[in-house]
Design a protein around this motif. Sequence first.
Motif, PDB file in Angstrom:
ATOM      1  N   ASN A  69       0.851  -1.192   0.000  1.00  0.00           N
ATOM      2  CA  ASN A  69       0.000   0.000   0.000  1.00  0.00           C
ATOM      3  C   ASN A  69       0.886   1.240   0.000  1.00  0.00           C
ATOM      4  O   ASN A  69       1.863   1.314   0.722  1.00  0.00           O
ATOM      5  CB  ASN A  69      -0.921   0.003   1.226  1.00  0.00           C
ATOM      6  N   ASN A  70       0.525   2.250  -0.812  1.00  0.00           N
ATOM      7  CA  ASN A  70       1.290   3.501  -0.949  1.00  0.00           C
ATOM      8  C   ASN A  70       2.750   3.220  -1.356  1.00  0.00           C
ATOM      9  O   ASN A  70       3.688   3.676  -0.687  1.00  0.00           O
ATOM     10  CB  ASN A  70       1.261   4.312   0.349  1.00  0.00           C
ATOM     11  N   THR A 128      -0.289  11.707  -3.213  1.00  0.00           N
ATOM     12  CA  THR A 128      -0.978  10.423  -3.063  1.00  0.00           C
ATOM     13  C   THR A 128      -2.477  10.668  -3.023  1.00  0.00           C
ATOM     14  O   THR A 128      -2.970  11.456  -2.208  1.00  0.00           O
ATOM     15  CB  THR A 128      -0.531   9.705  -1.773  1.00  0.00           C
ATOM     16  N   ASN A 150      -5.893   9.139  -2.063  1.00  0.00           N
ATOM     17  CA  ASN A 150      -6.200   8.126  -1.055  1.00  0.00           C
ATOM     18  C   ASN A 150      -7.680   7.751  -1.088  1.00  0.00           C
ATOM     19  O   ASN A 150      -8.544   8.523  -0.694  1.00  0.00           O
ATOM     20  CB  ASN A 150      -5.816   8.643   0.333  1.00  0.00           C
ATOM     21  N   THR A 152      -8.750   4.918   0.478  1.00  0.00           N
ATOM     22  CA  THR A 152      -8.956   3.895   1.506  1.00  0.00           C
ATOM     23  C   THR A 152     -10.186   4.168   2.368  1.00  0.00           C
ATOM     24  O   THR A 152     -10.619   3.286   3.109  1.00  0.00           O
ATOM     25  CB  THR A 152      -7.716   3.784   2.412  1.00  0.00           C
ATOM     26  N   SER A 167     -13.084   4.493   1.154  1.00  0.00           N
ATOM     27  CA  SER A 167     -14.237   3.877   0.478  1.00  0.00           C
ATOM     28  C   SER A 167     -14.745   2.711   1.312  1.00  0.00           C
ATOM     29  O   SER A 167     -13.975   2.009   1.966  1.00  0.00           O
ATOM     30  CB  SER A 167     -13.822   3.400  -0.913  1.00  0.00           C
ATOM     31  N   THR A 168     -16.064   2.480   1.276  1.00  0.00           N
ATOM     32  CA  THR A 168     -16.670   1.448   2.120  1.00  0.00           C
ATOM     33  C   THR A 168     -17.406   0.418   1.281  1.00  0.00           C
ATOM     34  O   THR A 168     -17.748   0.651   0.118  1.00  0.00           O
ATOM     35  CB  THR A 168     -17.636   2.073   3.136  1.00  0.00           C
ATOM     36  N   TYR A 188     -10.694  -0.951  -8.044  1.00  0.00           N
ATOM     37  CA  TYR A 188     -10.563   0.507  -7.976  1.00  0.00           C
ATOM     38  C   TYR A 188     -10.104   1.006  -9.351  1.00  0.00           C
ATOM     39  O   TYR A 188      -9.335   0.319 -10.035  1.00  0.00           O
ATOM     40  CB  TYR A 188      -9.535   0.932  -6.939  1.00  0.00           C
ATOM     41  N   SER A 244      -5.407   0.764  -7.798  1.00  0.00           N
ATOM     42  CA  SER A 244      -5.288   0.464  -6.372  1.00  0.00           C
ATOM     43  C   SER A 244      -6.091   1.485  -5.570  1.00  0.00           C
ATOM     44  O   SER A 244      -6.533   2.507  -6.099  1.00  0.00           O
ATOM     45  CB  SER A 244      -3.817   0.508  -5.942  1.00  0.00           C
ATOM     46  N   ALA A 245      -6.257   1.188  -4.288  1.00  0.00           N
ATOM     47  CA  ALA A 245      -6.981   2.125  -3.426  1.00  0.00           C
ATOM     48  C   ALA A 245      -6.285   3.476  -3.391  1.00  0.00           C
ATOM     49  O   ALA A 245      -6.928   4.522  -3.341  1.00  0.00           O
ATOM     50  CB  ALA A 245      -7.103   1.562  -2.015  1.00  0.00           C
ATOM     51  N   SER A 246      -4.945   3.471  -3.429  1.00  0.00           N
ATOM     52  CA  SER A 246      -4.179   4.720  -3.408  1.00  0.00           C
ATOM     53  C   SER A 246      -3.349   4.816  -4.680  1.00  0.00           C
ATOM     54  O   SER A 246      -2.585   3.899  -4.991  1.00  0.00           O
ATOM     55  CB  SER A 246      -3.271   4.778  -2.179  1.00  0.00           C
ATOM     56  N   THR A 274     -15.258   2.781  -7.649  1.00  0.00           N
ATOM     57  CA  THR A 274     -15.158   1.493  -6.938  1.00  0.00           C
ATOM     58  C   THR A 274     -16.288   0.598  -7.425  1.00  0.00           C
ATOM     59  O   THR A 274     -17.418   1.055  -7.631  1.00  0.00           O
ATOM     60  CB  THR A 274     -15.250   1.687  -5.420  1.00  0.00           C
TER      61      THR A 274
END
Length: 637
Positions: free
Chosen positions: A105-106, A376, A378, A380, A382-383, A389, A406-408, A428
């Motif tokens: 991640n990141n 970046t 971001n 993350t 999101s629910t 993504y 990716s999420a980020s 998403t």
Amino acid sequence: MTILDVSSCSLEPVINKPHSENRGGASFFKYNPKSQLLIGLMIALSSLSLSPVAEAARPRVIIDKIAPVEEGNLVTLNASNTFDVDGKALTYTWRQVQGPDVVINNPNAPIATFTAPTIEKTNSRTRPVRLRFELEADNGDDRLATASRRVPVRVLPVNNPPVANAGPNRTVSWEAASSGIDLDASGSTDDGQIIQYRWRSLTPRNQLPRGARVRLTNPRAERASFEFTSPDRASPVTLDFELFVRDNDRAIDRTTVSITVAEGLAPPVANAGSAQTVTSGASVTLNGAGSTGTIDSYAWEQTAGPSVTLSNPNSASAGFTAPTVATQTVLTFRLTAANSAGPSQATVNVTITPAATAPVANAGSAQTVTSGASVTLNGTGSTGTIDSYAWEQTAGPSVTLSNPNSASAGFTAPSVIEPTLLTFTLTTTNSAGSSQSTVNVTVNPILVAPVANAGSAQTVTSGASVTLNGAGSTGTIDSYAWEQTTGPSVTLSNPSSASAGFTAPTVATPTVLTFRLTTTNSAGSSSATVNVTVNPQASGNISATLEIDDVALNDPTVLLLSNIQGGSQPYTITVDWGDGEITGPVTLNSGVTNYNVEDFYYEEVGSYNITVTIRDASNQTTILTENITVAESAECN
């Protein structure tokens, strides 16, 4: 040795005869005003070639050590202390170079994370897993741009002890016991593998009828059996057996099972089936068909979880509809199988998960950054259940996104000359649908310190009004500050403006006054100096007429000095053009009272004070000054 002789208007070398202590001849070059520009360029190039060149340096990559972590835990890769020796902005790239693949991640930030992988269990002892990650830092330099460093991560296995299951307690007949009864440990569970089983009888001999005998077969197998014989069958006998299990990581568990041997019919053995996991709204079947023995009746009932309505609760198989839940929920059901010898019971768990709904995208908060910064995006926050993504740019100067799926995601802020808005959309998606969210990133230009320019050197006469001109300073300037650093003190007017002024002081000989201009903004400041030479007022009785007109850049400047009279001949003429260039001194022949210059060229537009000094044979002087303006050349159509 070559010497420039500026006493004439040619550039011819003059050979100096060698002295006794000088073995070689020295050549002299006469000065030609037309060669001034070429000579100045040669001197400037020489000074540039001697300027030191700073040696580029690689970034310094510093990564925190990581203590051993257990599988499934979040691990932080921290390189926040990494820096560039020259203070340049850095871009970061994390990559995995060893061990089972994980998702970083990141990966383009100094601090990244990943989840320690699950270690595969085998029939041997589970060993730790070694991962290794590499960080590359890039400062954008063409020669020594990058530096990298690796960091190891040791992932420790987590062992959940086995759970021994010897089956349900039950009753069997004397005939069955004498033929052999199975002992089944197949219901035992472990997160790895059970590598050892051991059965043993716990019933003391003194609790058995006289002459009775228990014989175990395959006591070290998952499925064992026993035979029980006795000459006395008048009363039921209960036999207790212990099951011992050990897994591949040496964890153990024990449990017992009781088998009652009696005359006549034995109760059935209920089996409620395997545990299930379903989604809200699904049709669920509870299956008791695995129950054994003579069964006169079945009875299903719910013992835990949100209440549901069972269909066919008195059959081997019952059913219901999974209720709506917001979070994962467990429902427990019990099956009772019975005959005239008695009942037997078993339970089963059904786990209900929420029905899938479209996720809710969250692209994060708006950001404000500076050109060249690493940004970046971001998502993350999101629910919901998210299968994919997708980041895309919808407004502003185009940038290249890293990890757009990716999420980020990340990018480098583009160079801008004014605040600029970039907009990005995050989508998403899962099987139930998709949703979008946008975020704005404002990119501001990089503010640098201004560059001060105090203007050109000047030569004036005592009593003259002098203007110090800092209008040539560049960059964003919040304030100006003029101050005098050398020479007789004068009072400056408007010292906090781009242009300041003063009155030239009275001097007896040519005197240099130096002034410093400091320009400042929030990023810093810079300074520049300028010299003003003040000449004394004209002395003696020498007089002349000075004529000179404003010119355009690239046109020759014509200076006419006529009707020189007074003092004693011959006259010597020196012209200071006000831009640092000087013509002369030139000595006129006796009887000559006029002096002209028709081929002097200025290199920059601006206002210049021209000073002409006339000196006679007895060293009496007269100084004449004139101000001219050099303008841009007119364009030809």
